[in-house]
Design an enzyme around this catalytic site. Structure first.
Site, mmCIF file in Angstrom:
data_model
loop_
_atom_site.group_PDB
_atom_site.id
_atom_site.type_symbol
_atom_site.label_atom_id
_atom_site.label_comp_id
_atom_site.label_asym_id
_atom_site.label_seq_id
_atom_site.Cartn_x
_atom_site.Cartn_y
_atom_site.Cartn_z
ATOM 1 N N ASN A 154 27.485 35.961 49.927
ATOM 2 C CA ASN A 154 26.130 36.360 49.564
ATOM 3 C C ASN A 154 25.361 35.108 49.119
ATOM 4 O OD1 ASN A 154 23.836 37.234 48.018
ATOM 5 N ND2 ASN A 154 24.763 39.252 47.836
ATOM 6 N N HIS A 206 20.476 40.094 50.160
ATOM 7 C CA HIS A 206 20.004 41.300 49.479
ATOM 8 C C HIS A 206 18.543 41.095 49.110
ATOM 9 C CE1 HIS A 206 21.069 44.754 46.500
ATOM 10 N NE2 HIS A 206 19.762 44.733 46.714
ATOM 11 N N ARG A 256 14.943 41.914 47.839
ATOM 12 C CA ARG A 256 14.343 42.911 46.963
ATOM 13 C C ARG A 256 12.825 42.897 47.143
ATOM 14 N NH1 ARG A 256 19.131 41.635 43.997
ATOM 15 N NH2 ARG A 256 20.131 43.550 43.237
ATOM 16 N N GLU A 289 21.854 43.898 52.556
ATOM 17 C CA GLU A 289 21.969 44.885 51.490
ATOM 18 C C GLU A 289 20.579 45.214 50.957
ATOM 19 O OE1 GLU A 289 26.190 43.460 49.431
ATOM 20 O OE2 GLU A 289 24.289 43.169 48.378
ATOM 21 N N THR A 298 20.486 42.825 38.655
ATOM 22 C CA THR A 298 21.449 42.914 39.750
ATOM 23 C C THR A 298 21.856 44.377 39.890
ATOM 24 O OG1 THR A 298 23.526 42.013 40.635
ATOM 25 C CG2 THR A 298 23.452 42.497 38.270
ATOM 26 N N HIS A 329 30.904 42.768 43.848
ATOM 27 C CA HIS A 329 30.244 42.632 42.552
ATOM 28 C C HIS A 329 31.223 42.093 41.516
ATOM 29 C CE1 HIS A 329 26.303 43.319 40.722
ATOM 30 N NE2 HIS A 329 26.982 43.246 39.583
ATOM 31 N N GLY A 341 28.981 36.478 45.914
ATOM 32 C CA GLY A 341 27.874 35.549 45.806
ATOM 33 C C GLY A 341 27.883 34.752 44.519
ATOM 34 N N HIS A 342 27.610 35.409 43.402
ATOM 35 C CA HIS A 342 27.382 34.692 42.137
ATOM 36 C C HIS A 342 28.551 33.791 41.761
ATOM 37 C CE1 HIS A 342 25.598 34.070 38.148
ATOM 38 N NE2 HIS A 342 26.843 34.136 37.699
#
Length: 240
Positions: free
Chosen positions: A7, A43, A45, A70, A101, A191, A214-215
């Site tokens: 991600n 993702h 937004r 996503e 998130t 996640h 990702g993070h």
């Protein structure tokens, strides 16, 4: 084999913080693929605070591994973005507007009608659909009833409790994963997965199709370098 999708939202966050194009998200995505990632996840937004809608179009032109978009389909703009770019997979996530998130999965029973219509629209376009759910067998079965191809298990509770009691932390995820296998759904997870907890999850659920990270991966790359970090995550998935 459990595939690794990277991600790249955090790369876009860094870029946006200075208003320019450094780092370039397309170049980073291509580098992630070159370094061994088997997918790229974005993702977008509505506020475009990290991935911008234009990034999705730019990435679609060049990504050669699995492209996963996503997002929350509450706005038609997201649905149209996905349909226009034809990713390999769309992951439907019920994140609230303004949320830092994603913090919960779908109630696939309450939202059955809405999800069923959306899933049918995406599948008609040839796009695989994954539904983001908590580790709850009922929600997994509900996703199947809506017509989903896969579920993505929301793994923050696993990560949160991992160091306290690994077996207890993973137990509900194993049950949810078994439910997915029983009803014929593919299985993703994502996640707060990291180098600390990824291997135990994959060993506990060896039929896991894909993880989206990702993070933690981007944070690790600050110390280990992006290429080395991706290789480290692949090793946790027993790909070397």
């Amino acid at each position: 084999m459990t595939r690794l999708s990277v991600n790249i939202n955090k790369i876009a966050t860094l870029r946006n913080s200075r208003g320019g194009d450094n780092p370039n998200v397309v170049k980073v995505a291509l580098d992630c693929e070159r370094f061994g990632a088997q997918g790229i996840t974005v993702h977008p937004r509505p506020d475009e605070r990290h991935i911008r809608y234009q990034d999705v179009y730019d990435l679609k032109k060049v990504v050669t591994t699995e492209f996963n978009i996503e997002g929350n389909p509450s706005e038609r703009k997201f649905v149209d973005l996905v349909l226009a770019n034809q990713p390999a997979q769309v992951t439907l996530v019920p994140d609230a507007l303004g949320a830092i998130t994603s913090n919960a999965g779908w109630d696939t029973i309450t939202h059955k009608d809405r999800l069923t219509d959306l899933i049918a629209e995406f599948k008609e376009a040839g796009i695989r659909v994954s539904v983001f759910v908590d580790a709850d067998e009922r929600m997994v079965e509900g996703a199947k009833a809506c017509g989903a191809d896969r579920v993505e298990l929301y793994t923050e509770p696993y990560a949160e409790h991992y160091f306290k009691n690994q077996k207890k932390a993973v137990a509900p995820f194993v049950k949810a994963a078994e439910a997915a296998r029983r009803v014929g759904l593919g299985l993703n997870a994502g996640h707060d997965l990291s180098l600390d907890n990824l291997r135990f999850l994959q060993k506990s659920i060896p039929w896991l199709d894909e993880v989206s990270i990702g993070h933690a991966l981007i944070a690790d790359a600050l110390y280990y370098g992006l290429e080395n970090t991706i290789q480290m995550y692949l090793r946790e998935l027993d790909q070397f």
